[in-house]
Design a protein around this motif. Structure first.
Motif, PDB file in Angstrom:
ATOM      1  N   LEU A 196       6.944  -5.402  -9.592  1.00  0.00           N
ATOM      2  CA  LEU A 196       8.331  -5.819  -9.749  1.00  0.00           C
ATOM      3  C   LEU A 196       8.363  -7.322  -9.978  1.00  0.00           C
ATOM      4  CD1 LEU A 196      11.174  -4.395  -9.486  1.00  0.00           C
ATOM      5  CD2 LEU A 196      11.316  -5.522  -7.261  1.00  0.00           C
ATOM      6  N   MET A 197       9.079  -7.743 -11.025  1.00  0.00           N
ATOM      7  CA  MET A 197       9.135  -9.159 -11.383  1.00  0.00           C
ATOM      8  C   MET A 197      10.577  -9.627 -11.491  1.00  0.00           C
ATOM      9  SD  MET A 197       6.404  -8.748 -14.466  1.00  0.00           S
ATOM     10  CE  MET A 197       7.091  -7.121 -14.800  1.00  0.00           C
ATOM     11  N   ASP A 198      10.773 -10.932 -11.300  1.00  0.00           N
ATOM     12  CA  ASP A 198      12.044 -11.569 -11.613  1.00  0.00           C
ATOM     13  C   ASP A 198      12.129 -11.652 -13.134  1.00  0.00           C
ATOM     14  OD1 ASP A 198      14.002 -13.570 -12.286  1.00  0.00           O
ATOM     15  OD2 ASP A 198      13.909 -14.298 -10.231  1.00  0.00           O
ATOM     16  N   ALA A 199      13.131 -11.002 -13.722  1.00  0.00           N
ATOM     17  CA  ALA A 199      13.214 -10.940 -15.187  1.00  0.00           C
ATOM     18  C   ALA A 199      13.471 -12.308 -15.806  1.00  0.00           C
ATOM     19  CB  ALA A 199      14.303  -9.965 -15.612  1.00  0.00           C
ATOM     20  N   ALA A 200      14.107 -13.202 -15.073  1.00  0.00           N
ATOM     21  CA  ALA A 200      14.442 -14.514 -15.643  1.00  0.00           C
ATOM     22  C   ALA A 200      13.241 -15.447 -15.669  1.00  0.00           C
ATOM     23  CB  ALA A 200      15.590 -15.142 -14.853  1.00  0.00           C
ATOM     24  N   THR A 201      12.391 -15.375 -14.636  1.00  0.00           N
ATOM     25  CA  THR A 201      11.290 -16.326 -14.515  1.00  0.00           C
ATOM     26  C   THR A 201       9.924 -15.705 -14.766  1.00  0.00           C
ATOM     27  OG1 THR A 201      10.972 -15.923 -12.148  1.00  0.00           O
ATOM     28  CG2 THR A 201      12.627 -17.573 -12.777  1.00  0.00           C
ATOM     29  N   GLY A 202       9.842 -14.374 -14.722  1.00  0.00           N
ATOM     30  CA  GLY A 202       8.543 -13.716 -14.857  1.00  0.00           C
ATOM     31  C   GLY A 202       7.734 -13.713 -13.575  1.00  0.00           C
ATOM     32  N   GLU A 203       8.287 -14.275 -12.506  1.00  0.00           N
ATOM     33  CA  GLU A 203       7.565 -14.327 -11.231  1.00  0.00           C
ATOM     34  C   GLU A 203       7.353 -12.923 -10.680  1.00  0.00           C
ATOM     35  OE1 GLU A 203       8.256 -15.876  -6.601  1.00  0.00           O
ATOM     36  OE2 GLU A 203       9.827 -16.085  -8.125  1.00  0.00           O
ATOM     37  N   GLU A 204       6.120 -12.609 -10.295  1.00  0.00           N
ATOM     38  CA  GLU A 204       5.833 -11.312  -9.690  1.00  0.00           C
ATOM     39  C   GLU A 204       6.291 -11.325  -8.237  1.00  0.00           C
ATOM     40  OE1 GLU A 204       1.756  -9.229  -8.551  1.00  0.00           O
ATOM     41  OE2 GLU A 204       2.145  -9.075 -10.704  1.00  0.00           O
ATOM     42  N   LEU A 205       7.089 -10.323  -7.871  1.00  0.00           N
ATOM     43  CA  LEU A 205       7.642 -10.241  -6.522  1.00  0.00           C
ATOM     44  C   LEU A 205       6.886  -9.244  -5.654  1.00  0.00           C
ATOM     45  CD1 LEU A 205      11.419 -10.095  -7.570  1.00  0.00           C
ATOM     46  CD2 LEU A 205      10.133 -12.123  -6.853  1.00  0.00           C
ATOM     47  N   VAL A 206       6.634  -8.062  -6.208  1.00  0.00           N
ATOM     48  CA  VAL A 206       5.990  -6.981  -5.460  1.00  0.00           C
ATOM     49  C   VAL A 206       4.999  -6.282  -6.383  1.00  0.00           C
ATOM     50  CG1 VAL A 206       6.355  -4.898  -4.061  1.00  0.00           C
ATOM     51  CG2 VAL A 206       8.174  -6.615  -4.207  1.00  0.00           C
ATOM     52  N   ARG A 207       3.852  -5.897  -5.808  1.00  0.00           N
ATOM     53  CA  ARG A 207       2.834  -5.201  -6.603  1.00  0.00           C
ATOM     54  C   ARG A 207       2.285  -4.018  -5.810  1.00  0.00           C
ATOM     55  NH1 ARG A 207      -0.290  -6.871 -11.081  1.00  0.00           N
ATOM     56  NH2 ARG A 207      -2.144  -5.572 -11.409  1.00  0.00           N
ATOM     57  N   PHE A 208       2.006  -2.924  -6.533  1.00  0.00           N
ATOM     58  CA  PHE A 208       1.378  -1.753  -5.934  1.00  0.00           C
ATOM     59  C   PHE A 208       0.304  -1.251  -6.887  1.00  0.00           C
ATOM     60  CE2 PHE A 208       1.672   3.069  -5.594  1.00  0.00           C
ATOM     61  CZ  PHE A 208       0.722   3.146  -4.580  1.00  0.00           C
ATOM     62  N   ASP A 209      -0.955  -1.286  -6.445  1.00  0.00           N
ATOM     63  CA  ASP A 209      -2.075  -0.788  -7.233  1.00  0.00           C
ATOM     64  C   ASP A 209      -2.452   0.607  -6.748  1.00  0.00           C
ATOM     65  OD1 ASP A 209      -3.117  -3.095  -9.035  1.00  0.00           O
ATOM     66  OD2 ASP A 209      -2.780  -4.049  -7.100  1.00  0.00           O
ATOM     67  N   LEU A 210      -2.506   1.545  -7.690  1.00  0.00           N
ATOM     68  CA  LEU A 210      -2.875   2.913  -7.355  1.00  0.00           C
ATOM     69  C   LEU A 210      -4.378   2.942  -7.083  1.00  0.00           C
ATOM     70  CD1 LEU A 210      -1.147   5.512  -7.257  1.00  0.00           C
ATOM     71  CD2 LEU A 210      -1.987   6.044  -9.547  1.00  0.00           C
ATOM     72  N   GLN A 259       0.856  -1.170   0.000  1.00  0.00           N
ATOM     73  CA  GLN A 259       0.000   0.000   0.000  1.00  0.00           C
ATOM     74  C   GLN A 259       0.899   1.229   0.000  1.00  0.00           C
ATOM     75  OE1 GLN A 259      -2.733  -0.315   3.291  1.00  0.00           O
ATOM     76  NE2 GLN A 259      -3.300  -2.416   2.787  1.00  0.00           N
ATOM     77  N   LYS A 260       0.317   2.389  -0.225  1.00  0.00           N
ATOM     78  CA  LYS A 260       1.064   3.634  -0.316  1.00  0.00           C
ATOM     79  C   LYS A 260       1.978   3.810   0.893  1.00  0.00           C
ATOM     80  CE  LYS A 260       0.268   8.653  -0.623  1.00  0.00           C
ATOM     81  NZ  LYS A 260       1.078   8.988  -1.798  1.00  0.00           N
ATOM     82  N   ASN A 261       3.245   4.144   0.620  1.00  0.00           N
ATOM     83  CA  ASN A 261       4.286   4.425   1.627  1.00  0.00           C
ATOM     84  C   ASN A 261       4.805   3.186   2.345  1.00  0.00           C
ATOM     85  OD1 ASN A 261       4.185   7.206   1.086  1.00  0.00           O
ATOM     86  ND2 ASN A 261       2.534   7.515   2.561  1.00  0.00           N
ATOM     87  N   GLN A 262       4.390   2.010   1.935  1.00  0.00           N
ATOM     88  CA  GLN A 262       4.942   0.797   2.546  1.00  0.00           C
ATOM     89  C   GLN A 262       6.187   0.349   1.785  1.00  0.00           C
ATOM     90  OE1 GLN A 262       1.512  -1.835   2.639  1.00  0.00           O
ATOM     91  NE2 GLN A 262       1.185  -1.378   4.795  1.00  0.00           N
TER      92      GLN A 262
END
Length: 399
Positions: free
Chosen positions: A338-352, A220-223
Protein backbone atom coordinates in the motif's frame (compact mmCIF):
# COMPACT_ATOMS: atom_id res chain seq x y z
CA UNK A 1 -38.84 19.91 23.38
CA UNK A 2 -36.20 21.40 25.66
CA UNK A 3 -33.19 19.63 27.18
CA UNK A 4 -34.35 17.16 29.82
CA UNK A 5 -38.01 17.26 28.84
CA UNK A 6 -39.84 14.03 28.01
CA UNK A 7 -43.06 12.83 26.42
CA UNK A 8 -44.86 9.46 26.49
CA UNK A 9 -44.81 7.67 23.14
CA UNK A 10 -48.19 7.43 21.49
CA UNK A 11 -46.89 4.97 18.87
CA UNK A 12 -45.20 1.60 19.32
CA UNK A 13 -42.85 2.22 16.38
CA UNK A 14 -41.08 5.56 16.18
CA UNK A 15 -38.43 7.02 13.92
CA UNK A 16 -35.89 9.67 14.91
CA UNK A 17 -34.13 11.56 12.14
CA UNK A 18 -31.52 14.25 12.75
CA UNK A 19 -31.16 17.01 10.16
CA UNK A 20 -28.52 19.76 9.87
CA UNK A 21 -27.08 22.05 7.18
CA UNK A 22 -24.29 19.46 6.73
CA UNK A 23 -24.39 15.68 6.41
CA UNK A 24 -24.54 13.83 9.73
CA UNK A 25 -23.88 10.25 10.73
CA UNK A 26 -26.73 9.06 12.97
CA UNK A 27 -26.52 5.96 15.16
CA UNK A 28 -28.44 4.14 17.89
CA UNK A 29 -27.26 2.18 20.93
CA UNK A 30 -29.32 -0.31 22.95
CA UNK A 31 -28.52 0.06 26.66
CA UNK A 32 -29.24 -2.03 29.73
CA UNK A 33 -30.06 -0.67 33.19
CA UNK A 34 -26.36 0.04 33.84
CA UNK A 35 -26.21 2.31 30.79
CA UNK A 36 -24.02 -0.04 28.73
CA UNK A 37 -24.49 -2.15 25.62
CA UNK A 38 -24.58 -5.92 26.07
CA UNK A 39 -22.10 -6.35 23.21
CA UNK A 40 -20.93 -4.50 20.11
CA UNK A 41 -24.01 -5.94 18.35
CA UNK A 42 -26.09 -3.33 20.21
CA UNK A 43 -24.43 -0.48 18.29
CA UNK A 44 -26.61 0.26 15.23
CA UNK A 45 -25.04 2.43 12.53
CA UNK A 46 -24.19 2.48 8.82
CA UNK A 47 -21.87 -0.55 9.06
CA UNK A 48 -24.35 -2.52 11.19
CA UNK A 49 -27.81 -1.24 10.25
CA UNK A 50 -30.04 -3.73 12.05
CA UNK A 51 -30.40 -4.92 15.62
CA UNK A 52 -33.12 -6.25 17.92
CA UNK A 53 -35.95 -3.75 17.61
CA UNK A 54 -33.71 -1.01 16.20
CA UNK A 55 -32.79 -0.22 12.58
CA UNK A 56 -30.68 2.40 10.81
CA UNK A 57 -31.66 4.08 7.53
CA UNK A 58 -29.23 6.13 5.47
CA UNK A 59 -30.46 9.33 3.91
CA UNK A 60 -27.84 8.98 1.18
CA UNK A 61 -26.70 12.57 1.66
CA UNK A 62 -29.96 14.01 0.36
CA UNK A 63 -32.12 13.27 3.43
CA UNK A 64 -31.32 12.83 7.13
CA UNK A 65 -30.13 9.50 8.48
CA UNK A 66 -32.71 7.94 10.79
CA UNK A 67 -33.05 5.41 13.61
CA UNK A 68 -36.31 3.47 13.94
CA UNK A 69 -37.25 1.84 17.26
CA UNK A 70 -39.93 -0.85 17.45
CA UNK A 71 -40.66 -0.89 21.18
CA UNK A 72 -42.57 -4.18 20.84
CA UNK A 73 -39.42 -5.88 19.50
CA UNK A 74 -36.86 -4.45 21.95
CA UNK A 75 -35.51 -7.44 23.93
CA UNK A 76 -36.00 -7.80 27.70
CA UNK A 77 -33.25 -6.11 29.67
CA UNK A 78 -32.90 -3.20 27.26
CA UNK A 79 -34.21 -0.09 28.99
CA UNK A 80 -32.96 2.70 26.76
CA UNK A 81 -32.06 3.42 23.13
CA UNK A 82 -29.93 6.52 22.65
CA UNK A 83 -29.82 8.26 19.28
CA UNK A 84 -26.52 9.94 18.45
CA UNK A 85 -25.25 12.21 15.67
CA UNK A 86 -21.89 13.46 14.45
CA UNK A 87 -20.82 15.56 11.43
CA UNK A 88 -19.62 13.44 8.52
CA UNK A 89 -16.74 15.82 7.68
CA UNK A 90 -13.41 15.25 9.43
CA UNK A 91 -12.87 17.49 12.46
CA UNK A 92 -16.09 19.46 12.01
CA UNK A 93 -17.86 20.60 15.18
CA UNK A 94 -21.51 21.53 15.72
CA UNK A 95 -20.57 25.21 15.96
CA UNK A 96 -23.04 27.08 13.74
CA UNK A 97 -24.76 23.94 12.38
CA UNK A 98 -27.63 23.36 14.79
CA UNK A 99 -29.09 19.87 14.32
CA UNK A 100 -32.80 19.19 14.75
CA UNK A 101 -34.15 15.80 15.78
CA UNK A 102 -37.65 14.92 14.62
CA UNK A 103 -39.56 12.14 16.35
CA UNK A 104 -42.25 10.58 14.16
CA UNK A 105 -44.78 7.79 14.18
CA UNK A 106 -42.86 5.27 12.05
CA UNK A 107 -46.03 3.91 10.45
CA UNK A 108 -48.22 6.98 9.99
CA UNK A 109 -45.46 9.60 9.66
CA UNK A 110 -47.08 12.02 12.13
CA UNK A 111 -44.58 14.27 13.95
CA UNK A 112 -44.62 13.58 17.69
CA UNK A 113 -41.93 16.05 18.78
CA UNK A 114 -38.89 18.02 17.63
CA UNK A 115 -35.76 19.01 19.50
CA UNK A 116 -32.87 21.35 18.64
CA UNK A 117 -30.01 21.20 21.20
CA UNK A 118 -29.02 24.74 22.21
CA UNK A 119 -25.62 26.36 22.82
CA UNK A 120 -23.44 23.97 20.82
CA UNK A 121 -19.79 24.74 20.18
CA UNK A 122 -16.77 22.41 20.08
CA UNK A 123 -18.78 19.19 20.25
CA UNK A 124 -18.08 16.72 17.43
CA UNK A 125 -20.79 14.25 18.49
CA UNK A 126 -24.07 14.38 20.41
CA UNK A 127 -26.44 12.13 22.26
CA UNK A 128 -29.50 13.83 20.81
CA UNK A 129 -32.51 12.00 22.23
CA UNK A 130 -33.24 8.78 24.07
CA UNK A 131 -36.15 6.37 23.93
CA UNK A 132 -36.51 4.81 27.37
CA UNK A 133 -38.75 2.52 29.42
CA UNK A 134 -40.08 3.84 32.72
CA UNK A 135 -42.80 2.15 34.78
CA UNK A 136 -43.88 -0.01 31.87
CA UNK A 137 -44.28 3.04 29.58
CA UNK A 138 -41.99 3.95 26.68
CA UNK A 139 -41.04 7.63 26.59
CA UNK A 140 -38.77 9.99 24.68
CA UNK A 141 -36.42 12.46 26.33
CA UNK A 142 -34.49 15.38 24.78
CA UNK A 143 -30.82 15.11 25.81
CA UNK A 144 -28.35 17.20 23.76
CA UNK A 145 -25.22 15.92 25.55
CA UNK A 146 -22.08 16.76 23.58
CA UNK A 147 -18.77 14.95 23.16
CA UNK A 148 -15.50 16.42 21.92
CA UNK A 149 -14.07 13.11 20.70
CA UNK A 150 -16.58 12.12 18.06
CA UNK A 151 -18.88 9.19 17.62
CA UNK A 152 -16.19 6.78 18.82
CA UNK A 153 -16.13 8.65 22.14
CA UNK A 154 -19.86 8.13 22.60
CA UNK A 155 -19.60 4.46 21.64
CA UNK A 156 -16.77 3.89 24.11
CA UNK A 157 -18.69 5.65 26.87
CA UNK A 158 -21.52 3.15 26.43
CA UNK A 159 -19.27 0.08 26.37
CA UNK A 160 -18.66 -0.50 22.65
CA UNK A 161 -15.15 -1.75 21.89
CA UNK A 162 -13.15 0.92 20.08
CA UNK A 163 -9.67 0.30 18.71
CA UNK A 164 -7.68 3.38 19.61
CA UNK A 165 -4.58 4.81 17.93
CA UNK A 166 -1.37 4.73 19.96
CA UNK A 167 -1.35 8.03 21.81
CA UNK A 168 -0.74 9.25 25.37
CA UNK A 169 -3.82 8.80 27.55
CA UNK A 170 -6.03 11.80 28.13
CA UNK A 171 -8.89 12.44 30.55
CA UNK A 172 -11.46 11.71 27.82
CA UNK A 173 -11.42 8.63 25.61
CA UNK A 174 -9.27 9.36 22.56
CA UNK A 175 -10.64 8.12 19.27
CA UNK A 176 -9.91 8.75 15.61
CA UNK A 177 -11.51 11.76 13.99
CA UNK A 178 -14.67 11.14 11.92
CA UNK A 179 -14.25 10.10 8.28
CA UNK A 180 -14.09 12.07 5.07
CA UNK A 181 -11.47 14.60 4.09
CA UNK A 182 -10.93 16.33 0.76
CA UNK A 183 -9.35 13.85 -1.68
CA UNK A 184 -5.73 14.33 -2.72
CA UNK A 185 -4.97 15.03 -6.39
CA UNK A 186 -4.88 11.91 -8.53
CA UNK A 187 -1.44 10.46 -9.25
CA UNK A 188 -0.40 8.42 -12.30
CA UNK A 189 -0.92 4.69 -11.96
CA UNK A 190 2.80 3.96 -12.15
CA UNK A 191 4.27 2.36 -9.06
CA UNK A 192 7.89 3.03 -8.12
CA UNK A 193 10.03 0.16 -6.87
CA UNK A 194 10.18 -0.40 -3.13
CA UNK A 195 12.34 2.20 -1.35
CA UNK A 196 15.80 1.15 -0.24
CA UNK A 197 15.08 1.87 3.40
CA UNK A 198 14.37 -1.28 5.40
CA UNK A 199 10.75 -1.78 6.45
CA UNK A 200 9.67 -1.29 10.00
CA UNK A 201 9.59 -4.45 12.04
CA UNK A 202 6.46 -6.49 11.71
CA UNK A 203 4.11 -6.33 14.68
CA UNK A 204 4.55 -9.25 17.01
CA UNK A 205 1.69 -11.76 17.12
CA UNK A 206 -0.82 -10.67 19.72
CA UNK A 207 0.59 -7.13 19.82
CA UNK A 208 -1.71 -4.12 20.11
CA UNK A 209 -3.11 -2.26 17.13
CA UNK A 210 -0.32 -0.95 14.90
CA UNK A 211 -0.68 2.34 13.01
CA UNK A 212 1.52 4.31 10.61
CA UNK A 213 3.10 6.67 13.14
CA UNK A 214 6.45 4.83 13.10
CA UNK A 215 6.72 4.61 9.34
CA UNK A 216 6.42 1.73 6.90
CA UNK A 217 4.87 -1.44 8.32
CA UNK A 218 5.72 -4.95 7.13
CA UNK A 219 2.88 -7.37 7.79
CA UNK A 220 2.79 -11.11 8.20
CA UNK A 221 -0.24 -13.27 7.41
CA UNK A 222 -3.36 -12.27 9.43
CA UNK A 223 -1.73 -9.18 10.92
CA UNK A 224 -3.54 -5.83 10.80
CA UNK A 225 -2.45 -2.21 10.61
CA UNK A 226 -4.74 0.76 11.23
CA UNK A 227 -4.38 3.38 8.49
CA UNK A 228 -4.03 6.13 11.06
CA UNK A 229 -1.17 8.60 11.27
CA UNK A 230 -0.83 11.29 13.88
CA UNK A 231 -4.11 10.22 15.49
CA UNK A 232 -6.15 10.81 12.32
CA UNK A 233 -7.46 8.35 9.73
CA UNK A 234 -5.64 8.33 6.41
CA UNK A 235 -8.35 9.63 4.07
CA UNK A 236 -6.52 10.27 0.82
CA UNK A 237 -5.60 8.44 -2.35
CA UNK A 238 -3.62 5.25 -1.87
CA UNK A 239 -2.34 2.68 -4.33
CA UNK A 240 -2.35 -1.07 -3.81
CA UNK A 241 0.50 -2.47 -5.87
CA UNK A 242 0.53 -6.20 -6.58
CA UNK A 243 3.58 -7.93 -8.02
CA UNK A 244 4.91 -11.36 -8.86
CA UNK A 245 7.60 -13.11 -10.85
CA UNK A 246 7.63 -16.45 -12.68
CA UNK A 247 9.11 -19.21 -10.54
CA UNK A 248 10.90 -20.68 -13.55
CA UNK A 249 13.32 -18.70 -15.71
CA UNK A 250 11.96 -17.89 -19.14
CA UNK A 251 8.35 -18.63 -18.27
CA UNK A 252 5.53 -16.12 -18.48
CA UNK A 253 2.91 -15.98 -15.77
CA UNK A 254 -0.36 -14.20 -16.54
CA UNK A 255 -2.09 -13.25 -13.30
CA UNK A 256 -4.96 -10.81 -12.80
CA UNK A 257 -5.21 -8.47 -9.82
CA UNK A 258 -8.66 -7.33 -8.73
CA UNK A 259 -10.48 -5.65 -5.86
CA UNK A 260 -13.96 -6.61 -4.69
CA UNK A 261 -16.17 -4.09 -2.85
CA UNK A 262 -18.67 -5.15 -0.18
CA UNK A 263 -21.41 -3.54 1.88
CA UNK A 264 -22.15 -3.89 5.62
CA UNK A 265 -23.86 -7.27 5.23
CA UNK A 266 -20.91 -8.66 3.24
CA UNK A 267 -23.05 -8.03 0.18
CA UNK A 268 -21.16 -7.77 -3.11
CA UNK A 269 -21.35 -4.25 -4.55
CA UNK A 270 -18.86 -4.28 -7.44
CA UNK A 271 -15.54 -5.67 -8.68
CA UNK A 272 -12.64 -3.81 -10.30
CA UNK A 273 -10.41 -5.86 -12.63
CA UNK A 274 -8.82 -5.77 -16.09
CA UNK A 275 -12.27 -5.95 -17.70
CA UNK A 276 -13.73 -3.13 -15.58
CA UNK A 277 -11.02 -0.62 -14.76
CA UNK A 278 -13.13 1.87 -12.77
CA UNK A 279 -15.80 1.34 -10.11
CA UNK A 280 -17.55 3.31 -7.35
CA UNK A 281 -17.82 6.49 -9.44
CA UNK A 282 -14.07 6.62 -9.98
CA UNK A 283 -13.06 6.04 -6.33
CA UNK A 284 -11.32 2.79 -7.37
CA UNK A 285 -9.25 2.51 -10.57
CA UNK A 286 -7.23 -0.36 -12.07
CA UNK A 287 -3.99 0.11 -14.03
CA UNK A 288 -4.78 -2.60 -16.59
CA UNK A 289 -3.61 -6.15 -17.30
CA UNK A 290 -0.01 -7.36 -17.18
CA UNK A 291 0.37 -10.48 -19.31
CA UNK A 292 3.81 -11.75 -18.28
CA UNK A 293 4.81 -10.75 -14.75
CA UNK A 294 8.24 -9.77 -16.06
CA UNK A 295 9.99 -6.56 -15.04
CA UNK A 296 10.74 -4.69 -11.86
CA UNK A 297 8.14 -2.98 -9.74
CA UNK A 298 4.45 -3.63 -9.40
CA UNK A 299 2.77 -5.69 -12.11
CA UNK A 300 -0.70 -4.24 -11.55
CA UNK A 301 -1.81 -1.29 -9.45
CA UNK A 302 -5.20 -0.38 -8.05
CA UNK A 303 -5.72 3.24 -6.97
CA UNK A 304 -8.19 3.74 -4.10
CA UNK A 305 -9.43 7.20 -3.13
CA UNK A 306 -10.40 6.52 0.50
CA UNK A 307 -12.00 9.94 0.84
CA UNK A 308 -14.43 9.20 -2.03
CA UNK A 309 -15.40 5.64 -1.14
CA UNK A 310 -19.22 5.67 -0.70
CA UNK A 311 -20.46 5.14 2.85
CA UNK A 312 -22.20 1.92 1.88
CA UNK A 313 -18.80 0.36 1.07
CA UNK A 314 -17.32 -1.15 4.23
CA UNK A 315 -14.84 -3.69 2.89
CA UNK A 316 -12.40 -4.08 -0.03
CA UNK A 317 -10.71 -7.43 -0.72
CA UNK A 318 -7.68 -7.49 -3.05
CA UNK A 319 -7.26 -10.72 -4.99
CA UNK A 320 -5.00 -12.27 -7.62
CA UNK A 321 -6.17 -14.97 -10.04
CA UNK A 322 -4.63 -17.17 -12.71
CA UNK A 323 -7.14 -17.24 -15.54
CA UNK A 324 -4.88 -19.49 -17.60
CA UNK A 325 -4.88 -22.10 -14.84
CA UNK A 326 -1.26 -21.76 -13.70
CA UNK A 327 -0.90 -22.54 -10.00
CA UNK A 328 0.69 -20.26 -7.43
CA UNK A 329 3.41 -22.86 -6.94
CA UNK A 330 4.65 -21.54 -10.33
CA UNK A 331 4.84 -17.98 -8.97
CA UNK A 332 7.73 -16.41 -7.10
CA UNK A 333 8.00 -13.26 -4.99
CA UNK A 334 4.29 -12.44 -4.91
CA UNK A 335 3.52 -9.41 -2.76
CA UNK A 336 1.17 -6.52 -2.22
CA UNK A 337 2.01 -3.07 -0.90
CA UNK A 338 0.00 0.00 0.00
CA UNK A 339 1.43 3.36 -1.06
CA UNK A 340 0.57 7.03 -0.73
CA UNK A 341 -0.61 7.81 -4.28
CA UNK A 342 0.57 11.42 -4.11
CA UNK A 343 4.14 10.78 -2.94
CA UNK A 344 4.77 7.14 -3.85
CA UNK A 345 5.78 6.45 -0.24
CA UNK A 346 5.30 2.80 0.71
CA UNK A 347 3.09 2.54 3.80
CA UNK A 348 2.41 -1.17 4.25
CA UNK A 349 3.90 -4.28 2.65
CA UNK A 350 2.96 -7.96 2.69
CA UNK A 351 5.18 -10.58 1.04
CA UNK A 352 3.60 -13.95 0.31
CA UNK A 353 6.01 -16.43 1.91
CA UNK A 354 4.36 -19.69 0.82
CA UNK A 355 2.32 -20.96 -2.09
CA UNK A 356 -0.35 -23.57 -2.70
CA UNK A 357 -1.33 -25.35 -5.91
CA UNK A 358 -4.39 -23.14 -6.38
CA UNK A 359 -5.42 -20.58 -8.99
CA UNK A 360 -6.57 -17.76 -6.71
CA UNK A 361 -5.32 -15.96 -3.63
CA UNK A 362 -6.84 -13.29 -1.38
CA UNK A 363 -3.89 -11.01 -0.68
CA UNK A 364 -5.27 -8.34 1.66
CA UNK A 365 -8.41 -6.57 2.79
CA UNK A 366 -9.27 -3.00 3.76
CA UNK A 367 -12.11 -2.74 6.27
CA UNK A 368 -13.77 0.52 7.35
CA UNK A 369 -14.26 0.83 11.12
CA UNK A 370 -17.26 2.63 12.60
CA UNK A 371 -14.89 5.38 13.79
CA UNK A 372 -14.12 6.13 10.14
CA UNK A 373 -10.61 4.71 9.99
CA UNK A 374 -9.60 1.95 7.58
CA UNK A 375 -7.65 -1.13 8.59
CA UNK A 376 -5.50 -3.28 6.31
CA UNK A 377 -5.12 -6.98 7.08
CA UNK A 378 -2.68 -9.34 5.33
CA UNK A 379 -4.52 -12.47 4.18
CA UNK A 380 -2.57 -14.82 1.91
CA UNK A 381 -5.48 -17.27 1.65
CA UNK A 382 -5.54 -19.54 -1.42
CA UNK A 383 -8.74 -20.68 -3.16
CA UNK A 384 -9.71 -22.51 -6.32
CA UNK A 385 -10.82 -19.60 -8.48
CA UNK A 386 -9.56 -18.56 -11.92
CA UNK A 387 -11.64 -15.37 -12.17
CA UNK A 388 -12.65 -12.55 -9.87
CA UNK A 389 -16.28 -13.70 -10.18
CA UNK A 390 -15.34 -16.93 -8.44
CA UNK A 391 -13.59 -14.95 -5.69
CA UNK A 392 -16.69 -13.01 -4.61
CA UNK A 393 -18.10 -15.63 -2.24
CA UNK A 394 -14.87 -16.73 -0.49
CA UNK A 395 -13.76 -13.11 -0.14
CA UNK A 396 -17.10 -12.20 1.47
CA UNK A 397 -16.68 -15.03 3.96
CA UNK A 398 -13.18 -13.78 4.77
CA UNK A 399 -14.31 -10.25 5.71
Amino acid sequence: MTPGSNIPLSAARVTVDVAAPVRLDVSGLLLTADGKVRSDDDFIFYNQPTGPGVTYRSGGGTAPDAITVDTTAVPPGIEKIVVTASPDAAGQTFQGIEPTATLRDADGGAVLATFTPPRLGTETALVVVEIYLRGGQWKARAVGQGYADGLAGIATDFGVTVEEPAAPPAPAVQAPAPPTAPPQPAAPVTAPPAPAAPPAAAPAPGAGKVNLDKGRVSLQKNQTVSLVKGGRPLLSQVKMGLGWEPAFRGADIDLDASVIAYGPQRNHLDSCYFGKLTILNGAVKHSGDNLTGEGAGDDEVIVVDLGRIPQEVTGLVFTVNSFSGQKFTEVAKAYCRLMDAATGEELVRFDLTHAEAQTGVMMAKLVRQFSGEWEMTAMGDFVKARTVRNMVKPAAQAL
